[in-house]
Design a protein around this motif. Structure first.
Motif, short mmCIF file in Angstrom:
data_model
loop_
_atom_site.label_atom_id
_atom_site.label_comp_id
_atom_site.label_asym_id
_atom_site.label_seq_id
_atom_site.Cartn_x
_atom_site.Cartn_y
_atom_site.Cartn_z
N ARG A 93 -5.17 2.49 9.20
CA ARG A 93 -5.95 2.72 7.98
C ARG A 93 -5.62 1.69 6.90
O ARG A 93 -6.51 1.24 6.16
CB ARG A 93 -5.70 4.14 7.46
CG ARG A 93 -6.33 5.24 8.33
CD ARG A 93 -6.15 6.61 7.69
NE ARG A 93 -6.72 7.66 8.51
CZ ARG A 93 -8.01 8.02 8.52
NH1 ARG A 93 -8.87 7.38 7.72
NH2 ARG A 93 -8.44 9.00 9.29
N ALA A 94 -4.35 1.31 6.81
CA ALA A 94 -3.95 0.30 5.82
C ALA A 94 -4.60 -1.05 6.14
O ALA A 94 -5.09 -1.75 5.23
CB ALA A 94 -2.43 0.18 5.80
N GLU A 98 -14.05 -0.65 8.58
CA GLU A 98 -14.02 0.80 8.77
C GLU A 98 -12.93 1.17 9.76
O GLU A 98 -12.75 0.49 10.77
CB GLU A 98 -15.38 1.28 9.29
CG GLU A 98 -15.47 2.79 9.45
CD GLU A 98 -16.81 3.25 9.98
OE1 GLU A 98 -16.97 4.47 10.19
OE2 GLU A 98 -17.69 2.39 10.20
N TYR A 99 -12.21 2.26 9.45
CA TYR A 99 -11.28 2.83 10.42
C TYR A 99 -12.04 3.87 11.24
O TYR A 99 -12.72 4.73 10.68
CB TYR A 99 -10.08 3.48 9.73
CG TYR A 99 -9.26 4.33 10.67
CD1 TYR A 99 -8.38 3.74 11.58
CD2 TYR A 99 -9.38 5.73 10.69
CE1 TYR A 99 -7.64 4.52 12.46
CE2 TYR A 99 -8.64 6.50 11.56
CZ TYR A 99 -7.77 5.89 12.45
OH TYR A 99 -7.05 6.64 13.33
N GLY A 130 -11.35 -4.58 4.48
CA GLY A 130 -12.68 -4.09 4.10
C GLY A 130 -13.47 -3.62 5.31
O GLY A 130 -14.71 -3.63 5.31
N ALA A 161 -7.37 -1.49 7.77
CA ALA A 161 -8.81 -1.37 7.52
C ALA A 161 -9.11 -1.54 6.03
O ALA A 161 -10.07 -2.23 5.65
CB ALA A 161 -9.30 -0.01 8.02
N ARG A 162 -8.30 -0.92 5.17
CA ARG A 162 -8.52 -1.05 3.72
C ARG A 162 -8.38 -2.50 3.27
O ARG A 162 -9.18 -3.01 2.48
CB ARG A 162 -7.52 -0.17 2.95
CG ARG A 162 -7.85 1.31 3.00
CD ARG A 162 -7.01 2.08 1.98
NE ARG A 162 -5.59 2.05 2.32
CZ ARG A 162 -4.99 2.97 3.07
NH1 ARG A 162 -5.68 3.98 3.58
NH2 ARG A 162 -3.70 2.89 3.31
N GLN A 163 -7.37 -3.20 3.79
CA GLN A 163 -7.13 -4.59 3.40
C GLN A 163 -8.27 -5.50 3.83
O GLN A 163 -8.68 -6.41 3.10
CB GLN A 163 -5.81 -5.08 4.01
CG GLN A 163 -5.48 -6.54 3.73
CD GLN A 163 -5.17 -6.79 2.26
OE1 GLN A 163 -4.82 -5.87 1.53
NE2 GLN A 163 -5.33 -8.04 1.83
N GLN A 209 0.81 -1.22 0.00
CA GLN A 209 0.00 0.00 0.00
C GLN A 209 0.85 1.27 0.00
O GLN A 209 0.31 2.38 0.04
CB GLN A 209 -0.95 0.00 1.20
CG GLN A 209 -1.99 -1.11 1.14
CD GLN A 209 -3.17 -0.84 2.07
OE1 GLN A 209 -3.35 0.27 2.55
NE2 GLN A 209 -3.98 -1.86 2.31
#
Length: 568
Positions: free
Chosen positions: A55-56, A64-65, A62, A58-60, A16
């Motif tokens: 945040r990384a 929420e942060y 799926g 959370a993105r991976q 990322q």
């Protein structure tokens, strides 16, 4: 959100673009040496921030942060996960949506923790990712130990029953005494007081109960109410800890002791006083490892800071800081000493108690019981060839006169005085019997201060002032008050629903100009007060409090409270 998957944090962050492959390699080498978690190594090395890692993840996943600085968890749901497990798994119940309990986790890749939380809460979980640095302070705030304190108080009540207190059983010398309910109760009270940043603990026997209150940000809050029958045991234990006379219940007593709370050394000043229903106890907590503030971090208005700094860098004279008990006078003086403390200067402090430890200073603790008084120590201090002397408080005429003479003979003297404002300070010294010429010639500057509560940044919101607040603003600002927006805190988990978080000082100062010196020497108090008001016009404590209101840092209510104190 289903059960999280197991992922490799380092590879994810490289993919990322949060860190580089080279940085990951360095971090992995350090992790092998220290055994710490990779995320902690990356943060401490400065390669990534906690928020960036969260945040990384959370993105991976799926998920929420959640920024906990802007979030208020539901306290009824927090109780579903005990504090021990919340701290162990770095997790906190946040809210409930669509039949799912949303749980914030600092390490969402810990599958065993996720499964254990689901078992404990008996709920289907929805995962959210949070930053550990935001989570840990929030855990301190939401997991108040009120219930545990109440439970320990009940245990003590049951153990005592109707049997009178056995003095020997509370001396701490019997096997297992450290596990006695009274000891565990007090230990928990002290830990909770430190966690909530309480400055004082009040233990007060009432007609039907024993009330324990904490003073937090200058305001008392009830912590718990217990059965009155445990009061004697609690007071007895505290007297033993502070070396007071346990047989004397008719007279007030003062003492002190030192305890370690969660790894921090804390000085405790204790005062007992007989009341109608038993002995009342008040304890002031003074953390020894509290970091000293610099003058630049006290957030003084630029004009006040410039004049105060100019005064303390003079070679002689006296600088007084005034205000009521608990207004931050000692903090201000030690910030000044922190700046003045160089190898070229000898600094002696005379205090009761010594609240801060500062290397390079010669600090003397007053001991009234052995006649080691302010005046006696101050006389000896002057024979120690000091450049700067800090006198904890100008308590009486003798101490004030010795300090004034020292200021007139080439020493810089810093001290405090209990007065309502800066202008009344010279008059107060004259009332104490200090000769007029000493007051006129020795005082360089008087700084008065108060502490006002600061609006919690996590629940700060605009609001329309009440009618009485509008009237007060109109008196202070005229029609200009209608042009500003005003704020308050609605209350959240971060501020224990008070709407405030921390305090900030407001200031005013009076410089002894030639005109004021001449007026003081002539002995005309009306002339002195008139000239002083002209000098301080627009730079009073009231106006400084209004400034913080206009900047959105405090509420109109707090500014009005300061104004009311000044009128008393």
């Amino acid at each position: 959100m289903a059960r999280p998957e197991k992922i490799r944090l380092g590879d994810l962050l490289v993919q990322q673009g949060v860190i580089t492959a080279e940085q990951l390699g360095h971090a992995l080498e350090e992790q092998k040496k220290s055994g710490r978690k990779l995320g902690r190594v990356l943060v401490e090395a400065g390669y990534a921030s906690e928020e960036g890692i969260a945040r990384a993840l959370a993105r991976q996943l799926g998920a929420e942060y959640v920024d906990l600085r802007q979030f208020q968890p539901r306290l009824d749901l927090v109780k579903l996960l005990p504090e021990a497990q919340a701290r162990r798994y770095r997790a906190l119940p946040l809210d409930e949506k669509n039949g799912l309990l949303r749980i914030g986790m600092a390490d969402p890749t810990d599958l065993a923790a996720f499964d254990e939380i689901a078992r404990i809460t008996r709920r289907n979980l929805d995962l959210a990712v949070v930053a550990e640095g935001q989570l840990l302070p929030l855990l301190d705030r939401v997991y108040r130990r009120t219930e545990e304190i109440n439970s320990l108080a009940r245990d003590l009540t049951e153990e005592m029953g109707e049997i009178p207190v056995e003095f020997g059983a509370l001396l701490g010398i019997a096997p297992g005494a450290e596990d006695a309910p009274v000891v565990r109760l007090l230990q928990t009270v002290f830990e909770e007081a430190q966690k909530t940043h309480a400055s004082d603990i009040h233990i007060e026997p009432q007609e039907k109960s024993l009330v324990i209150r904490f003073r937090i940000d200058g305001v008392l809050h009830v912590q718990t109410e217990a059965d009155l029958k445990i009061a004697q045991a609690v007071v007895l234990r505290l007297k033993l800890m502070s070396g007071l006379d346990i047989s004397e219940k008719r007279l007030p007593q003062d003492g002190r002791f030192n305890i370690k709370i969660r790894g921090a050394n804390v000085d405790v000043r204790i005062s007992t006083m007989p009341t109608q229903y038993g002995e009342s106890v008040v304890m002031r907590l003074l953390a020894q490892n509290t970091g000293l503030l610099s003058l630049d971090r006290l957030m003084m208005p630029p004009k006040v800071l410039a004049r105060f700094r100019h005064a303390i860098h003079r070679p002689s004279g006296i600088v007084l800081v005034t205000g009521p008990t608990g207004s931050g006078k000692t903090t201000t003086l030690y910030a000044a000493l922190n700046e003045l403390n160089t190898p070229e200067k000898k600094i002696i402090t005379v205090e009761d108690p010594v609240e801060y430890r500062l290397p390079g200073l010669n600090q003397v603790q007053i001991q009234e019981k052995i006649d080691l008084t302010f005046a006696r120590v101050l006389r000896s201090a002057l024979r120690q060839d000091p450049d700067i002397i800090l006198v904890g408080e100008m308590r009486d005429q003798e101490t004030a006169e010795i300090g004034m003479r020292a200021a007139m003979t080439g020493h810089l003297v810093l001290s405090t005085l209990h007065t309502n404002d800066a202008l009344s300070t010279p008059v107060r010294l004259l009332d104490m019997g200090v000769p007029r010429y000493m007051v006129a010639l020795s005082i360089q500057l008087v700084l008065a201060q108060r502490l006002v509560r600061v609006i919690c940044p996590n629940c700060r919101e605009p609001y329309l002032p009440e009618p009485h607040e509008r009237e007060w603003l109109k008196y202070e600002l005229g029609t200009a008050g209608d042009e500003h927006r005003y704020f308050k805190g609605r209350g959240c988990a971060h501020c224990a629903n008070t709407g405030y978080a921390g305090r900030q000082a407001v200031y005013e100062f009076l410089e002894m100009t030639n005109a004021l010196v001449e007026a003081a020497n002539r002995g005309d108090p009306n002339e002195f007060m008139q000239l002083g008001r002209q000098q301080m016009a627009g730079n009073t404590l009231r106006r400084d409090a209004v400034r913080l209101v206009l900047e959105g840092r405090t509420t109109i209510e707090e500014a009005m409270r300061v104004a009311t104190q000044l009128e008393e």
